[in-house]
Every structure is written in C-alpha cells, then in structure tokens.
Scaffold this motif. Structure first.
Motif, PDB file in Angstrom:
ATOM      1  N   GLN B  25       0.816  -1.114   0.013  1.00  0.00           N
ATOM      2  CA  GLN B  25       0.009  -0.048   0.003  1.00  0.00           C
ATOM      3  C   GLN B  25       0.694   1.398   0.086  1.00  0.00           C
ATOM      4  OE1 GLN B  25      -1.618   1.803   3.365  1.00  0.00           O
ATOM      5  NE2 GLN B  25      -0.680   0.301   4.895  1.00  0.00           N
ATOM      6  N   THR B  26       0.393   2.420  -0.604  1.00  0.00           N
ATOM      7  CA  THR B  26       1.137   3.537  -0.755  1.00  0.00           C
ATOM      8  C   THR B  26       0.591   4.528   0.465  1.00  0.00           C
ATOM      9  OG1 THR B  26      -0.358   4.212  -2.522  1.00  0.00           O
ATOM     10  CG2 THR B  26       1.554   3.256  -3.276  1.00  0.00           C
ATOM     11  N   GLU B  27      -0.275   4.456   1.015  1.00  0.00           N
ATOM     12  CA  GLU B  27      -0.901   5.365   1.910  1.00  0.00           C
ATOM     13  C   GLU B  27      -0.578   5.301   3.440  1.00  0.00           C
ATOM     14  OE1 GLU B  27      -5.172   5.525   1.157  1.00  0.00           O
ATOM     15  OE2 GLU B  27      -4.963   6.306  -0.931  1.00  0.00           O
ATOM     16  N   ASN B  28       0.050   4.177   3.924  1.00  0.00           N
ATOM     17  CA  ASN B  28       0.836   4.141   5.199  1.00  0.00           C
ATOM     18  C   ASN B  28      -0.270   3.947   6.306  1.00  0.00           C
ATOM     19  OD1 ASN B  28       3.529   4.306   4.708  1.00  0.00           O
ATOM     20  ND2 ASN B  28       3.373   6.561   4.504  1.00  0.00           N
ATOM     21  N   HIS B  29      -1.505   3.233   5.781  1.00  0.00           N
ATOM     22  CA  HIS B  29      -2.559   2.877   6.589  1.00  0.00           C
ATOM     23  C   HIS B  29      -2.257   1.748   7.725  1.00  0.00           C
ATOM     24  CE1 HIS B  29      -5.188   5.837   4.784  1.00  0.00           C
ATOM     25  NE2 HIS B  29      -4.940   5.078   3.597  1.00  0.00           N
ATOM     26  N   ARG B  30      -2.576   2.006   8.752  1.00  0.00           N
ATOM     27  CA  ARG B  30      -2.160   1.212  10.025  1.00  0.00           C
ATOM     28  C   ARG B  30      -3.096  -0.378   9.868  1.00  0.00           C
ATOM     29  NH1 ARG B  30      -4.465   1.813  16.068  1.00  0.00           N
ATOM     30  NH2 ARG B  30      -3.491   0.026  17.204  1.00  0.00           N
ATOM     31  N   TYR B  31      -4.233  -0.461   9.522  1.00  0.00           N
ATOM     32  CA  TYR B  31      -5.079  -1.731   9.178  1.00  0.00           C
ATOM     33  C   TYR B  31      -4.675  -2.290   7.851  1.00  0.00           C
ATOM     34  CZ  TYR B  31      -6.952  -1.180  13.868  1.00  0.00           C
ATOM     35  OH  TYR B  31      -7.220  -1.076  15.309  1.00  0.00           O
ATOM     36  N   MET B  32      -4.454  -3.602   7.826  1.00  0.00           N
ATOM     37  CA  MET B  32      -4.242  -4.246   6.755  1.00  0.00           C
ATOM     38  C   MET B  32      -4.710  -5.669   6.855  1.00  0.00           C
ATOM     39  SD  MET B  32      -0.670  -3.231   4.880  1.00  0.00           S
ATOM     40  CE  MET B  32      -1.163  -3.631   3.179  1.00  0.00           C
ATOM     41  N   TYR B  33      -5.534  -6.129   5.840  1.00  0.00           N
ATOM     42  CA  TYR B  33      -6.213  -7.414   5.947  1.00  0.00           C
ATOM     43  C   TYR B  33      -5.863  -8.313   4.591  1.00  0.00           C
ATOM     44  CZ  TYR B  33      -9.033  -4.204   8.566  1.00  0.00           C
ATOM     45  OH  TYR B  33      -9.504  -3.230   9.823  1.00  0.00           O
ATOM     46  N   TRP B  34      -6.054  -9.686   5.071  1.00  0.00           N
ATOM     47  CA  TRP B  34      -6.156 -10.597   3.776  1.00  0.00           C
ATOM     48  C   TRP B  34      -7.324 -11.405   3.863  1.00  0.00           C
ATOM     49  CZ3 TRP B  34      -3.598 -11.094  -0.359  1.00  0.00           C
ATOM     50  CH2 TRP B  34      -2.179 -10.570  -0.508  1.00  0.00           C
ATOM     51  N   TYR B  35      -8.185 -11.551   2.957  1.00  0.00           N
ATOM     52  CA  TYR B  35      -9.431 -12.152   2.846  1.00  0.00           C
ATOM     53  C   TYR B  35      -9.269 -13.214   1.607  1.00  0.00           C
ATOM     54  CZ  TYR B  35     -12.305  -8.699   5.632  1.00  0.00           C
ATOM     55  OH  TYR B  35     -12.736  -7.830   6.399  1.00  0.00           O
ATOM     56  N   ARG B  36      -9.958 -14.333   1.805  1.00  0.00           N
ATOM     57  CA  ARG B  36     -10.030 -15.176   0.873  1.00  0.00           C
ATOM     58  C   ARG B  36     -11.694 -15.228   0.215  1.00  0.00           C
ATOM     59  NH1 ARG B  36      -8.810 -21.448   1.860  1.00  0.00           N
ATOM     60  NH2 ARG B  36     -10.405 -21.596  -0.246  1.00  0.00           N
ATOM     61  N   GLN B  37     -12.086 -15.377  -1.164  1.00  0.00           N
ATOM     62  CA  GLN B  37     -13.147 -15.323  -1.462  1.00  0.00           C
ATOM     63  C   GLN B  37     -13.558 -16.761  -2.279  1.00  0.00           C
ATOM     64  OE1 GLN B  37     -14.352 -12.482  -4.424  1.00  0.00           O
ATOM     65  NE2 GLN B  37     -16.448 -12.461  -3.694  1.00  0.00           N
ATOM     66  N   ASP B  38     -14.521 -17.303  -2.010  1.00  0.00           N
ATOM     67  CA  ASP B  38     -14.822 -18.656  -2.475  1.00  0.00           C
ATOM     68  C   ASP B  38     -16.298 -18.851  -2.823  1.00  0.00           C
ATOM     69  OD1 ASP B  38     -12.704 -19.666  -0.145  1.00  0.00           O
ATOM     70  OD2 ASP B  38     -12.267 -20.022  -1.960  1.00  0.00           O
TER      71      ASP B  38
END
Lengths: 113, 113
Positions: B25-38
């Motif tokens: 990410q280029t915006e330096n946000h604190r929260y990041m997530y990984w999701y999966r979609q099925d």
C-alpha cells in the motif's frame, strides 16, 4: 457462520426497474456497509449506515437499517446494465475487535438491457 | 484508487509448496487485511494487521501465516499449499475515520494443483 446473509442470492431484472437486496445479521453492530464487486475485480465500497441511522441515500442507492430486526436493505433505483455486479453487505460488529468487517455471501444482480 | 497492489495476480502452484502473496500500500494505513473469496462462502478473513509486527488471526487462519515488517507491506504465506487453498485472495486496508470502510486490492488468483 456468516454474520451477514444476503437475500436473494441472485436477482435478474430489466433495465429501468428497481432492485432490492436484503441483508440479515446476528450481532450488535457499529455500522453496516454495502459493497459492490464487478466480475474479476475487487470489492468497492458503496455506502455506510451507522447503527443509529434508519435510512441513507447516495445517488440511486437507498439503504435502510432496522437494528431491532437485525436487517438492512439496499435499493437501487432505475437500474442500468452497468449495475450488473455482486453486492455484499458487511457488518462492523460491536463484538469483534481489530476494526474487522464480516461479509455476507452476496447477491448477484443481473440487469438486462 | 486505494493505492493497493497485490502480487502475483495469478499463480499456479503444486500441492505442498510454499506460496507467498504480497500486498503493498502507498498510503501508510495502519490496518491491513487478507481475505479469501470462495463460491458459497463470500469473503472470509484470514489474518489482519494493526501495525508493524502486530498481526492477529481471522476466521480461517489455519494453514496461513502473515508478516508485516514494514507499514506498506503485508505478506500472506501458505506454508504448504493444499487444493483447498485454491481461491481468490484479496488484500484490503482500512482508512482511519471512515467507520472501518475497507478498500480492496484487485485480487490474487491462486490455483493449487
């Protein structure tokens, strides 16, 4: 189990008609959000409604929230072929930490020209 | 555009091999997530991060690990890929002050054969 469950799973309408999608959830929430996903793309945020709000509008979108019934609806008025996509509700639950959203399985909307 | 880049976008790998997906990410946000979609399951949270070296498990974390050594990068590793991990993986960030509105990357399609 899914926090948010959309209904119907699939909806097919003609251009110009209104489309209504429903979402039910199980826990107390801070807010509920609706997202759209075009085929093969990531989800895009549409609208957020807070737990103390009952209705919100954005362009052709109208969202309602009934916290007593733990349900929300998304209405798209005067639909267009370009509205064809999957629509997901997501809840920001009071019972989860870490600024997490829980997504439903989505409604596939097809708008026929 | 939320300034999120996922790589690789498409990958085919063999059962038992390790795989790492990268989110930048280029915006330096604190929260990041990984999701999966099925199909039939919607989006499910795998892991999330609330800062450098601060991560936590989501609802489907078994078989996955994550690392965040820099604010801008969040890595998802499948330690020993299985066919059940064939999925579309989405990275997302949350912008502060947005009511936990989440912004998604374009997805990484992973096939485990």
């Amino acid at each position: 189990s899914q926090q948010g469950e959309e209904d119907p799973q699939a909806l097919s309408i003609q251009e110009g008609e209104n489309a209504t999608m429903n979402c039910s959830y199980k826990t107390s929430i801070n807010n509920l959000q609706w997202y759209r996903q075009n085929s093969g793309r990531g989800l895009v945020h549409l609208i957020l409604i807070r737990s103390n709000e009952r209705e919100k509008h954005s362009g052709r979108l109208r969202v309602t929230l009934d916290t007593s019934k733990k349900s929300s609806s998304l209405l798209i008025t005067a639909s267009r072929a370009a509205d064809t996509a999957s629509y997901f509700c997501a809840t920001d639950s009071l019972e989860t930490s870490g600024s997490r959203l829980t997504f439903g399985e989505g409604t596939q909307l097809t708008v026929n020209p | 555009d939320a300034g999120i880049t996922q790589s690789p976008r498409h990958k085919v790998t063999e059962t038992g091999t390790p795989v790492t997906l990268r989110c930048h990410q280029t915006e330096n946000h604190r929260y990041m997530y990984w999701y999966r979609q099925d199909p039939g399951h919607g989006l499910r949270l795998i892991h999330y991060s609330y800062g450098v070296k601060d991560t936590d498990k989501g609802e489907v974390s078994d078989g996955y690990s994550v690392s965040r050594s820099k604010t801008e990068d969040f890595l998802l590793t499948l330690e020993s890929a299985t066919s059940s991990q064939t999925s579309v993986y989405f990275c997302a960030i949350a912008r502060p002050g947005s009511g936990n509105t989440i912004y998604f990357g374009e997805g990484s399609w992973l096939t485990v054969v």
